[in-house]
Design an enzyme around this catalytic site. Sequence first.
Site, PDB file in Angstrom:
ATOM      1  N   HIS A 171       0.818  -1.215   0.000  1.00  0.00           N
ATOM      2  CA  HIS A 171       0.000   0.000   0.000  1.00  0.00           C
ATOM      3  C   HIS A 171       0.852   1.266   0.000  1.00  0.00           C
ATOM      4  O   HIS A 171       0.369   2.340  -0.367  1.00  0.00           O
ATOM      5  CB  HIS A 171      -0.950   0.009   1.200  1.00  0.00           C
ATOM      6  CG  HIS A 171      -0.264  -0.139   2.515  1.00  0.00           C
ATOM      7  ND1 HIS A 171       0.193  -1.354   2.983  1.00  0.00           N
ATOM      8  CD2 HIS A 171       0.041   0.767   3.482  1.00  0.00           C
ATOM      9  CE1 HIS A 171       0.758  -1.184   4.171  1.00  0.00           C
ATOM     10  NE2 HIS A 171       0.679   0.091   4.489  1.00  0.00           N
ATOM     11  N   GLU A 228       2.904 -24.576   4.088  1.00  0.00           N
ATOM     12  CA  GLU A 228       2.422 -24.534   2.712  1.00  0.00           C
ATOM     13  C   GLU A 228       2.431 -23.132   2.116  1.00  0.00           C
ATOM     14  O   GLU A 228       2.618 -22.968   0.905  1.00  0.00           O
ATOM     15  CB  GLU A 228       1.017 -25.133   2.628  1.00  0.00           C
ATOM     16  CG  GLU A 228       0.971 -26.640   2.842  1.00  0.00           C
ATOM     17  CD  GLU A 228       0.978 -27.042   4.303  1.00  0.00           C
ATOM     18  OE1 GLU A 228       1.175 -28.240   4.595  1.00  0.00           O
ATOM     19  OE2 GLU A 228       0.790 -26.150   5.167  1.00  0.00           O
TER      20      GLU A 228
END
Length: 618
Positions: free
Chosen positions: A71, A359
């Site tokens: 951002h 993961e």
Amino acid sequence: MTTYTDAELHDLAQQLRVDAVRAADAAGSGHPTSSMSAADLMAVLLARHFRYDFERPAHPANDRFILSKGHASPLLYAAYKAAGALDDTELLTFRKLGSRLEGHPTPQRLPWVETATGSLGQGLPVGVGIALAGKRLDRVGYRVYVLCGDSELAEGSVWEAAEHAGHEHLDNLTVIVDVNRLGQRGPTRHGHDLDAYARRFQAFGWHTVETDGHDVAAVDRAYAEARSTSGQPTVILARTLKGKGVAAVEDREGLHGKPLPEAAEAVEELGGDRGARVDVQAPPAARILHAVRSGHLDLPRYEVGDEAATRDAFGQALTALGTARGDVVALDGEVGDSTRAELFAKEHPERYFECYIAEQQLVAASVGMAVRGWLPYASTFAAFLTRAHDFVRMAAISGAGINLVGSHAGVAIGEDGPSQMGLEDLAMFRAVHGSTVLYPCDANQTARLVGSMAELSGIRYLRTSRGTSPVIYPPHEEFPVGGSKVLRSSGEDRLTLVAAGATVHEALVAADELGAAGIPVRVIDLYSVKPVDRGTLREAARATGCLVTVEDHRPEGGIGDAVAEVFDDGEPGPRLVRLAVRTMPGSATPEEQLRAAGIDAASIVAGVSLLVEHAVTP
């Protein structure tokens, strides 16, 4: 090389703040205050430590920079302007239709952006993948810098990455944390307590440096310390103030994601637009020799009638691909003995990466390696890839080319129960922009598709099965992506069974039983779930009038939906019937699981018999 004084560095930082304010003001939106806090950190990095050729973003020795707090893109674009990569006119197109300068940076638009960011907590995990490539694959001395916000350190993925980097001793990785104390709705968890963050990084084996993020001399020393640290990644924890330099917004709550209310006055307070520029150091000469093809691809071959698991075929085919192509790398989530990625590890240990049970880091590291030109195949249980869905989504936004393989799919895995069953994975990957989804049913088909994946772009997903199944295709059979195979067909077919993977074999048994009972049916092996073979499915619909999909997956988003979408153009379509896993499985044998889910051969026979009994035949 230009030598910059501390005064000049301060002046450059002020210019970065000015341009962040101006860009957000022109857009009427954006995050200038989050950009202003990190301006000194960026100025010192650009002027004294970063080595980069903006005219050659693919230069092998370029340092790599990731703005994890995406951002704060006004700061990044202001830095690009200061380095001469873009001009003031383009800077003021920030967030406008057609502009390269999006609200959050993406490599699809700008060649200097390594990876898409904006979903917080992903920059560092991808940076770890790039640093791993530099350390173990490229073997070139580039450094990886990741600028994080303090708010995103609440994300678990940051600590997956931190542990991985510490374990791998990635001393070519430097993380800069902009500890500005304020998040979106108020103070962060630890505020300005730098030591709280330091203890966490130190626990994962990092070298830590705490500094005043607005003292350019101190920041310069911190970067120098990071470059001289051996055997450990370094984190620079910089105490900063959000909105630094403008009294009306400095260190104040409630201003996140908003342009400054009086932009012109703020620019004046910052010393005005002085057009400061920076001469970024050039990278040293370097070459990376990627052995893309080092031999003929000799895929494993299986004889028709043999029994083999598709996960075994994946491991063997990947190993063969690694022999033929020196750019193939394999990553696994500590289940290589189950996914069969361990076969690759034994043959090509220098290109195998153990990510352990993390993961998100598994997918992020794959993205990082793809950024550096490597061809990753990452594998784990299909069920566990759902944990990394946001990383897959962001990889697609980045345009990353990665291969993901999910084993132990569906209820067919048997006794392990529902927590281990991938029953939502097809839906997840079909929903990803530009993805390819493949679900082979036998070993030769699997081997061919593993090889084909290497030539595709975007996100590629291959679903494999735990148990053995009959080999039904000869080794020379071709399986084009986007195709299918018609396994049973006659001019008298009453309907069509559409199956993939484990259910192909059930559909074939059912078709034989139905044929013996005087009910001929067509059988299609829909191994390419996305893109789907629209032509073959439409022809089957015209010929038989009814399509029955049979899938070891939830009814939502899987093969049934893939087939239904072929007929969503408003024209009259065939009758569609879906057999799928609608219950919550328990523990049972694979045969019992398929029967309980209503997707075994007997269930197919019963369902088709009932359909034909009540159907008006074409």
